[in-house]
Enzyme design. Structure first.
Site, PDB file in Angstrom:
ATOM      1  N   ASP A 116      -1.026  -6.695   4.431  1.00  0.00           N
ATOM      2  CA  ASP A 116      -0.638  -6.282   5.761  1.00  0.00           C
ATOM      3  C   ASP A 116      -1.265  -7.253   6.762  1.00  0.00           C
ATOM      4  O   ASP A 116      -2.224  -7.953   6.433  1.00  0.00           O
ATOM      5  CB  ASP A 116      -1.136  -4.853   6.004  1.00  0.00           C
ATOM      6  CG  ASP A 116      -0.607  -4.265   7.293  1.00  0.00           C
ATOM      7  OD1 ASP A 116       0.443  -4.728   7.766  1.00  0.00           O
ATOM      8  OD2 ASP A 116      -1.246  -3.342   7.826  1.00  0.00           O
ATOM      9  N   ASP A 137       1.314   2.446   4.159  1.00  0.00           N
ATOM     10  CA  ASP A 137       1.003   1.557   3.040  1.00  0.00           C
ATOM     11  C   ASP A 137       0.689   2.310   1.750  1.00  0.00           C
ATOM     12  O   ASP A 137       0.611   1.697   0.678  1.00  0.00           O
ATOM     13  CB  ASP A 137      -0.206   0.676   3.395  1.00  0.00           C
ATOM     14  CG  ASP A 137       0.043  -0.198   4.605  1.00  0.00           C
ATOM     15  OD1 ASP A 137       1.138  -0.784   4.680  1.00  0.00           O
ATOM     16  OD2 ASP A 137      -0.834  -0.293   5.476  1.00  0.00           O
ATOM     17  N   ASP A 142      -3.744  -0.403   5.448  1.00  0.00           N
ATOM     18  CA  ASP A 142      -4.679   0.522   6.077  1.00  0.00           C
ATOM     19  C   ASP A 142      -4.019   1.796   6.582  1.00  0.00           C
ATOM     20  O   ASP A 142      -4.687   2.782   6.831  1.00  0.00           O
ATOM     21  CB  ASP A 142      -5.411  -0.160   7.237  1.00  0.00           C
ATOM     22  CG  ASP A 142      -4.443  -0.716   8.280  1.00  0.00           C
ATOM     23  OD1 ASP A 142      -3.229  -0.652   8.046  1.00  0.00           O
ATOM     24  OD2 ASP A 142      -4.922  -1.220   9.311  1.00  0.00           O
TER      25      ASP A 142
END
Length: 842
Positions: free
Chosen positions: A237, A547, A543
């Site tokens: 990410d 996800d 986070d």
């Protein structure tokens, strides 16, 4: 209906429970014409819900009214700033992050007020969809466990075959007694089975966990330690991992100059430069005025605490405060010189903020305007220069702003207007009348971590492909990827393109493209599956709640420990204590070291077991008395071998471990060459052990003494081979190989003590005194065992190998007289477990 959905859903795990904990327990709704507070689970489609700052959205809402409403959707989209909401409809196929007319369940209202109608509840919401995905995802078996399972099946089959062959030859060919033949077959099986291997594997992985924890990587599932060393692709990410999730002013444009701002995050460290050369803010009055203006037209506060610099307020305004501090300005002093008289707060409807200040000289006031460039430029007719004000050159500003925006930076303009000293209030006509002077335009971005840039490069040198999968905008994602060194030649694939791609197309795209933007949780999960379908071992970082499904599906899910959600941490196999991508690179290095050490342990244990098994098999084939008893074999396998092989778990990383490509997941744990090496060393240990046994019998000594010499020869052969096993591909005949690991030396010392105090010494207590052959058996076995160490060096003379075998040190022989101290002498008894033979014994 909601209760029915919950019963029909998957069994709740920790990650699912964490997601449920993020839902709002209550909601303010309009029922029977009255405003009421009801439990969120009682909401139904059609309910009218009220939102205000600090609320967590209780269901998916279609907004009907928005008054300066901004919602933090980072948990769903990964966007680093709160999203301005509106009521105008968007396209039906708009990406999740672009649906400005929607408020999603579980997101947080950061500012303003709003009202919306419930359109989805429970499992039908976006966060409910994530929960469903999470429940459906199956966790994959790690490469190590797959390899060990395959290895275990082959080893078990080989041991059973050898035991059957031994029994068949002893009973069918040699006409041995049934019981004694069975005991010989059992002895061979005991010898061949590496009983200490499971313990060594667990200890090696545990040591890897400890090493990773020191480097801020917390392992939640033990097998993930080794899997990190097998990773071929890292899907990461952007927000909070590659970046700090802290907006930063990176560019500042004035009418005549272009300034770059150094530093990352909220820590006020950095400075200003122009054309690569550092500048003093005091030497540039327009720059200084712009920085004073963004401090005055600002409501954010920055405070230094034990955990670092903390922001209270809007992230964009906080970034402006940090820029002023980098210039050496004192926020309180600037506010004292220009006290605020009035303010028009930021409104998403008109996209600007205005403050009115009194000049410290008292002869006039100043009006500062901060907001979107298109709104600010619309009310400006002049621009500020070093020589004074001049007419606004709008085309020039637009051209320069486009260049900054193309780098993924958000733009914010600052303007000023001189007003009468007696003005004490602000009205919108004060702005609409125009007459403002444009001072500067700031470019802000959540920049990449400086250490992340080096970590990405290190991963690429290690043969690991780094891919960025983010919910942020495509332009921003591409700009950050370019700064990080992630390949951008393939461009960026937006979420709607992923939505339309088939599974086959997706497998092709993930090979060609490394940057994906506006990705939803389902997109991330599909990307991970597409990579795994292509044979990749995937590590996924994240986070947010969005996800969690991909984290669970990945071979190694990596969550953020500081700013990560509880759902992400529960779904992941590893948690980064510092939220830093660089810690992943360190964990990969430790993972490769752990795998190397596991292979070293296996390469060490198997020849030992092989040497014992071949010794027993040779005795049966030749019709001789067993050189090793089952108890002695078990002692070697469970005590001496484990003691020595444990030292290999403490081996440091070999040179160049992060400069070699990841191992092929389909490669077996033992290659053809390593199998040959196991057989070669097993034969050497057979020669040393069986040879000493025959030699001692030729000298006419008792059988107990001959067995004691044989087991000592085997153990000392293990000691010599331990030195060789410290390196898989490098020679060990050097100072580093002999003395480079203190744990190896400690293990040898512990083994000597164990051998002297072992119960095996009583096997020859019938001897009247320590026989010199017992003392010599250790040093005599060193040449044959050390040959295995020297052989690899001779095969690779370019690596600095030695020219001949090395003999053990003289003091070792004093530690090997483990037979019969004088105080434990016993009379001779029958030779236990001796296989009857037709001819005379040796």
């Amino acid at each position: 209906m909601c209760e029915k959905r919950r019963r029909a859903g998957p069994a709740p795990g920790p990650a699912l429970e964490a997601i449920r904990g993020m839902l709002s327990p209550r909601a303010q709704v309009l029922r029977d014409g009255k405003r009421r507070t009801v439990p969120a689970e009682e909401l139904v489609p059609g309910d009218l819900v009220f939102l205000q700052a600090g609320d967590r959205v209780p269901a998916d809402l279609r907004l009907l009214q928005s008054h300066n409403l901004r919602i933090d959707e980072a948990m769903l989209t990964g966007e680093s700033v709160a999203v301005d909401k509106q009521t105008a409809a968007v396209e039906a196929n708009a990406d999740l992050g672009d649906r400005r007319c929607m408020a999603f369940s579980g997101t947080l209202v950061a500012f303003g007020q709003g009202r919306g109608v419930v359109v989805e509840t429970g499992a039908n919401t976006e966060i409910g969809h994530i929960s469903a995905l999470l429940g459906e995802v199956e966790t994959l078996t790690t490469p190590l466990l797959r390899d060990i399972a395959t290895f275990g099946r082959w080893l078990s089959g080989a041991i059973v075959v050898l035991a059957v062959i031994t029994f068949a030859i002893g009973y069918g060919v040699r006409d041995y007694d049934l019981v004694e033949t069975f005991l010989a077959a059992v002895s061979l099986a005991v010898a061949a089975i590496p009983e200490g291997l499971p313990a060594i594997m667990t200890i090696t992985l545990a040591i890897g966990v400890q090493r990773m924890a020191v480097r801020n990587a917390i392992i939640r599932r033990l097998p993930a330690v080794e899997t990190l060393g097998s990773v071929t692709t890292i899907c990461t990410d952007k927000t909070g991992t590659l970046t700090r999730n802290e907006m930063t002013v990176k560019t500042l444009l004035t009418a005549e100059e272009h300034f770059e701002v150094s530093g990352v995050g909220y820590e006020p460290r950095g400075g200003f430069s122009r054309a690569g050369e550092a500048v003093e803010v005091a030497d540039h009055p327009v720059l200084a005025e712009a920085l004073e203006g963004i401090l005055l037209c600002n409501d954010a506060e920055l405070q230094q605490r034990d955990s670092g610099w903390q922001l209270e307020g809007d992230p964009t305004e906080g970034a402006l405060v940090v820029a002023g501090l980098k210039a050496g300005l004192d926020v309180r002093e600037v506010a004292r010189r220009y006290p605020r008289a009035d303010v028009i707060p930021f409104e998403s409807l008109y996209k600007f903020m205005v403050t009115l200040h009194q000049h410290h000289q008292g002869d006039h006031g100043l009006l500062f305007l901060k907001g979107a460039p298109e709104r600010v430029l619309a009310v400006c007719d002049h621009e500020r220069t070093r020589e004074g004000d001049r007419p606004l050159d709008r085309p020039s500003w637009e051209r320069r702003m486009e260049a900054v925006a193309a780098r993924g930076q958000r733009l914010l303009a600052v303007a000023v207007k001189r007003v009468d000293a007696d003005q004490r209030t602000l009205t919108f006509p004060d702005i609409e009348r125009g007459g403002l002077t444009l001072v500067a335009v700031c470019g802000l971005i959540d920049p990449p971590r400086e250490e992340a840039i080096a970590a990405v490069k290190q991963c690429q040198q290690a043969g690991i492909v780094v891919k960025m999968i983010t919910g942020d905008h495509a332009v921003t994602a591409l700009a950050i990827a370019d700064e990080l060194g992630i390949a951008t030649a393939g461009g960026v694939i937006p979420g709607h393109a992923l939505e339309q791609a088939s599974d086959a197309d997706l497998e092709r795209l993930v090979r060609e493209v490394d940057v994906f933007a506006r990705a939803t949780p389902e997109h991330k999960l599909r990307l991970v599956r597409a990579l795994q379908a292509g044979g990749q071992v995937v590590a996924m970082t994240g986070d947010g709640v969005n996800d969690a499904p991909a984290l669970k599906r990945a071979d190694v899910g990596v969550a953020m420990g500081i700013k990560g959600s509880e759902a992400a941490r529960e779904a992941a196999a590893m948690v980064l204590a510092d939220d830093n991508f660089a810690s992943i690179a360190h964990a990969v290095e430790e993972g490769r070291t752990v795998y190397d050490n596991l292979r070293k342990a296996i390469l060490y244990i198997l020849p030992t077991s092989g040497g014992e098994a071949l010794t027993i098999l040779a005795a049966v084939l030749l019709g001789m008395t067993l050189p090793l008893l089952p108890a002695q074999v078990l002692w070697v396998n469970m005590v001496t071998t484990v003691t020595l092989s444990l030292a290999l778990a403490f081996e440091p990383a070999e040179p160049g471990v992060m400069r070699r490509r990841p191992r092929d997941p389909g490669t077996p744990i033992l290659s053809g060459f390593l199998i040959w090496r196991v057989l070669f060393v097993s034969l050497l240990l057979l020669a040393g052990t069986f040879g000493h046994f025959l030699w001692m019998q030729q000298q006419g000594v008792e059988i107990e003494l001959a067995r004691t010499v044989a087991i000592n020869a085997l153990v000392m052969g293990e000691v010599a081979y331990l030195i060789n096993s410290r390196y898989i591909l490098e020679p060990a005949c050097n100072r580093a190989g002999l003395l480079g690991n203190r744990v190896v030396l400690l293990a040898v010392g512990v083994l000597v003590i164990l051998q002297r105090s072992s119960p095996m010494r009583h096997r020859c207590s019938s001897c009247s005194a320590p026989h010199p052959w017992v003392q010599l058996s250790g040093p005599a076995s060193w040449p044959s065992a050390w040959c295995s160490s020297s052989w690899w060096s001779w095969k690779r003379p370019s690596s600095g190998g030695v020219s001949g075998p090395v003999h053990g040190p003289e003091p070792v022989r004093h530690c090997l007289a483990m037979a019969h101290p004088a105080s434990s002498r016993r009379s001779h008894g029958a030779v236990p477990h001796a296989i009857p033979r037709s001819g005379p014994g040796p």
